[in-house]
Scaffold this motif. Structure first.
Motif, PDB file in Angstrom:
ATOM      1  N   THR A  45     -11.435  10.368   4.377  1.00  0.00           N
ATOM      2  CA  THR A  45     -11.014   9.357   5.346  1.00  0.00           C
ATOM      3  C   THR A  45     -11.619   7.999   5.002  1.00  0.00           C
ATOM      4  O   THR A  45     -10.971   6.962   5.178  1.00  0.00           O
ATOM      5  CB  THR A  45     -11.395   9.782   6.775  1.00  0.00           C
ATOM      6  N   ALA A  48      -9.411   6.439   2.460  1.00  0.00           N
ATOM      7  CA  ALA A  48      -8.147   5.991   3.039  1.00  0.00           C
ATOM      8  C   ALA A  48      -8.319   4.729   3.884  1.00  0.00           C
ATOM      9  O   ALA A  48      -7.506   3.798   3.813  1.00  0.00           O
ATOM     10  CB  ALA A  48      -7.534   7.105   3.878  1.00  0.00           C
ATOM     11  N   MET A  49      -9.364   4.684   4.684  1.00  0.00           N
ATOM     12  CA  MET A  49      -9.579   3.521   5.561  1.00  0.00           C
ATOM     13  C   MET A  49      -9.977   2.269   4.766  1.00  0.00           C
ATOM     14  O   MET A  49      -9.814   1.149   5.243  1.00  0.00           O
ATOM     15  CB  MET A  49     -10.642   3.830   6.605  1.00  0.00           C
ATOM     16  N   ARG A  84      -1.560  -5.544   7.187  1.00  0.00           N
ATOM     17  CA  ARG A  84      -1.617  -4.374   8.066  1.00  0.00           C
ATOM     18  C   ARG A  84      -0.310  -4.215   8.833  1.00  0.00           C
ATOM     19  O   ARG A  84       0.222  -5.179   9.352  1.00  0.00           O
ATOM     20  CB  ARG A  84      -2.781  -4.513   9.045  1.00  0.00           C
ATOM     21  N   VAL A  90      -1.221   3.112   9.178  1.00  0.00           N
ATOM     22  CA  VAL A  90      -1.965   4.365   9.308  1.00  0.00           C
ATOM     23  C   VAL A  90      -1.456   5.160  10.501  1.00  0.00           C
ATOM     24  O   VAL A  90      -1.237   4.595  11.577  1.00  0.00           O
ATOM     25  CB  VAL A  90      -3.476   4.085   9.486  1.00  0.00           C
ATOM     26  N   PHE A  92      -3.038   7.637  12.728  1.00  0.00           N
ATOM     27  CA  PHE A  92      -4.400   8.091  12.965  1.00  0.00           C
ATOM     28  C   PHE A  92      -4.438   9.524  13.474  1.00  0.00           C
ATOM     29  O   PHE A  92      -3.505  10.017  14.094  1.00  0.00           O
ATOM     30  CB  PHE A  92      -5.098   7.178  13.980  1.00  0.00           C
ATOM     31  N   ILE A 170      -0.407   5.940   5.448  1.00  0.00           N
ATOM     32  CA  ILE A 170      -1.552   6.841   5.316  1.00  0.00           C
ATOM     33  C   ILE A 170      -1.601   7.691   6.582  1.00  0.00           C
ATOM     34  O   ILE A 170      -1.757   7.160   7.678  1.00  0.00           O
ATOM     35  CB  ILE A 170      -2.859   6.051   5.148  1.00  0.00           C
ATOM     36  N   ASP A 172      -3.597  10.484   8.543  1.00  0.00           N
ATOM     37  CA  ASP A 172      -4.895  11.148   8.590  1.00  0.00           C
ATOM     38  C   ASP A 172      -4.811  12.372   9.504  1.00  0.00           C
ATOM     39  O   ASP A 172      -4.726  12.249  10.720  1.00  0.00           O
ATOM     40  CB  ASP A 172      -5.956  10.165   9.108  1.00  0.00           C
TER      41      ASP A 172
END
Length: 526
Positions: A45, A48-49, A84, A90, A92, A170, A172
């Motif tokens: 993670t 990825a972050m 972004r 993302v 989450f 992405i 997660d």
């Protein structure tokens, strides 16, 4: 054409400590799917972050993180804000916590677009389009998160990630704690979006079976390092690193004797039994929902029974009723042949014999209570005062937290997920029950920790003669440890019997649906 994402020798360090990530290099092209695998704390993670600079300020990132050829580490905030959602987004982990409970889902899907200057009339049409893309009705835009199922909330998160048409997503742990059917739907949805829109997808998970069923390439991380990377079929069938092999072997194949951890012993005399059990909930404005319908279910002495089914099938309501936490509207529950008590004192004595192990150990433990206080709580509720320290220590030792003295003064946040689950189990064992009711006891746990908890439940059966009712959506868990399995669908038990019979030769269409939804994996040769 250059890759959408390039990580070149990326390392991440927090506050001058040992690196959390060391020397990771990866590329991802348009339309590619990459599975990033590893256990909690391995750094997946964190990697990825780092792509969108979502790490804490204490994190120092070295190397290059290139998004469409531009290093995000050197971006000014205005440029980073533009990137972004629009270039990369993302999904989450934990949609319940990621969504705002007081805003409608339509408002939340619209928010990224408004941040990027979209006109109101365009936003409304785009929200409807996105809901359609993630297979939700457009009229759900006015719903609040609590009005949606877990799978629907996860779809909302995906719609938000798609809102500004990014080239990279992405995800997660996008299917953690979802039942197998909803998990299969979410994975199919992500793969369809990749195929139709050419999105690059990075999917993060500790579950190699999920990644192998949905990603073309796998990258395995261990202690902050990338230890293996290659085509999915090669990594699964011929893993080179011992940690890759451990991950590949951790999630069972239903039907493979190698993953059967018990001999399928038949239970003794019925300890816990439901006969013709029904539970109804009244709706506001009239009418009723039948959550449990005419259920017959037994758990015998020294037996492990798995109650399987999707979320909303009635499993937890059935368990709550068996524990005396919910009154039935029909039928009965008995323990050792005697009806379930109805008085307060009778129920308290009964619950000493039949103990619940909750699904979420983090939520079950008071963050201000030490391990000692958490385990001793049951003794104090039941007025058991003789040798409290000895009983607490023995329960922790039985739950494989050894030596117990090392854990007594710790707080929950100082423990790993597996250690917290053991504390919850110790809290049940301290009362020396005859039956455990374990609600999703390994959901969200890492692969190796999952195996340790299952082995613990089997050892408790051998050493203490403990009977267990395991509530789960995980058919692999049922194959691992259960003697018998009962399949629940829309409040009814549609099939039950020995595990080999039900899972290898299912008679009901719903059981076949559950089995078909389990991710198929290519196993390494023995």
């Amino acid at each position: 054409m250059s890759p959408i994402l390039q990580l070149r020798d990326v390392s991440v360090t927090y506050s001058g400590a040992e690196p959390a990530v060391s020397g990771v290099s990866l590329n991802l092209d348009e339309g590619e799917t990459l599975g990033l695998a590893g256990e909690s704390g391995c750094g997946k993670t964190t990697v990825a972050m780092s792509v969108l600079r979502l790490l804490p300020r204490t994190a120092r990132v070295d190397g290059e993180v290139l998004l469409d050829g531009e290093d995000v580490r050197g971006m000014r905030f205005g440029r980073l804000r533009a990137v972004r959602w629009a270039s990369a987004s993302v999904v989450f982990q934990g949609a319940m916590h990621a969504l705002n409970p007081v805003r409608t889902i339509g408002h939340q899907i619209a928010e990224p677009m408004k941040l990027h200057g979209a006109a109101d009339q365009d936003v409304e049409a785009r929200v409807a389009e996105l809901l359609e893309q993630v297979e939700l009705p457009a009229d759900r835009a006015g719903a609040y998160p609590h009005e949606l199922s877990g799978g629907q909330k996860q779809r909302v998160m995906i719609a938000m990630a798609l809102a500004c048409r990014p080239r990279l997503i992405i995800a997660d742990e996008p299917t953690t704690a979802l039942d197998v059917v909803v998990q299969a739907q979410i994975l199919a949805l992500l793969n369809r979006l990749v195929a139709e829109r050419g999105i690059a997808l990075v999917m993060i998970s500790h579950d190699l079976s999920v990644l192998s069923a949905s990603c073309s390439r796998l990258a395995v991380m261990y202690r902050g390092e990338l230890v293996e990377h290659g085509p999915t079929e090669r990594v699964m069938s011929a893993p080179q690193h011992e940690h890759s092999r451990a991950l590949a072997d951790a999630f069972p194949t239903v039907g493979d004797p190698e993953f059967r951890l018990t001999g399928g012993d038949s239970g003794g005399e019925p300890l816990l039994a439901a006969r013709g059990l029904s539970v109804e909930f009244r709706r506001r404005g009239g009418g009723a929902v039948r959550a449990v319908r005419d259920v017959d279910l037994e758990v015998g002495a020294n037996e492990i029974v798995a109650l399987v089914g999707q979320s909303g099938s009635g499993k937890t309501t059935l368990a709550r009723t068996a524990l005396g936490l919910q009154r039935p509207t029909g039928g009965s529950v008995s323990f050792a042949g005697a009806p379930l008590p109805t008085s307060g004192s009778g129920l308290r004595d009964y619950r000493r014999k039949v103990q619940l192990v909750l699904q979420d150990p983090t939520g079950a433990l008071n963050p201000r209570h030490t391990v000692y206080e958490a385990v001793a709580e049951g003794l104090r509720i039941h007025g058991i005062t003789d040798d409290e320290p000895g009983r607490v220590t023995a329960a922790l030792e039985a739950a494989e937290l050894r030596p117990a003295e090392d854990y007594l003064g710790r707080l929950p946040q100082e423990l790993s997920g597996g250690q917290r689950q053991r504390v919850v189990i110790a809290g049940a064992l301290v009362l020396e029950p005859e039956v455990l009711v374990a609600d999703e006891p390994v959901a969200s746990l890492d692969a190796t920790v999952r195996g340790e908890i299952l082995s613990l439940l089997l050892r408790l059966r051998v050493e203490r003669g403990l009977a267990t009712l395991v509530i789960t959506h995980d058919l692999g868990l049922a194959w691992n440890i259960a003697d018998r399995v009962a399949v629940m669908f829309r409040g009814e038990i549609v099939e039950q019997g020995p595990v080999d019979q039900v899972l290898l030769d299912p008679r009901h269409d719903y059981t076949r649906t559950l089995l078909a939804a389990v991710p198929a994996t290519t196993r390494r040769a023995a």
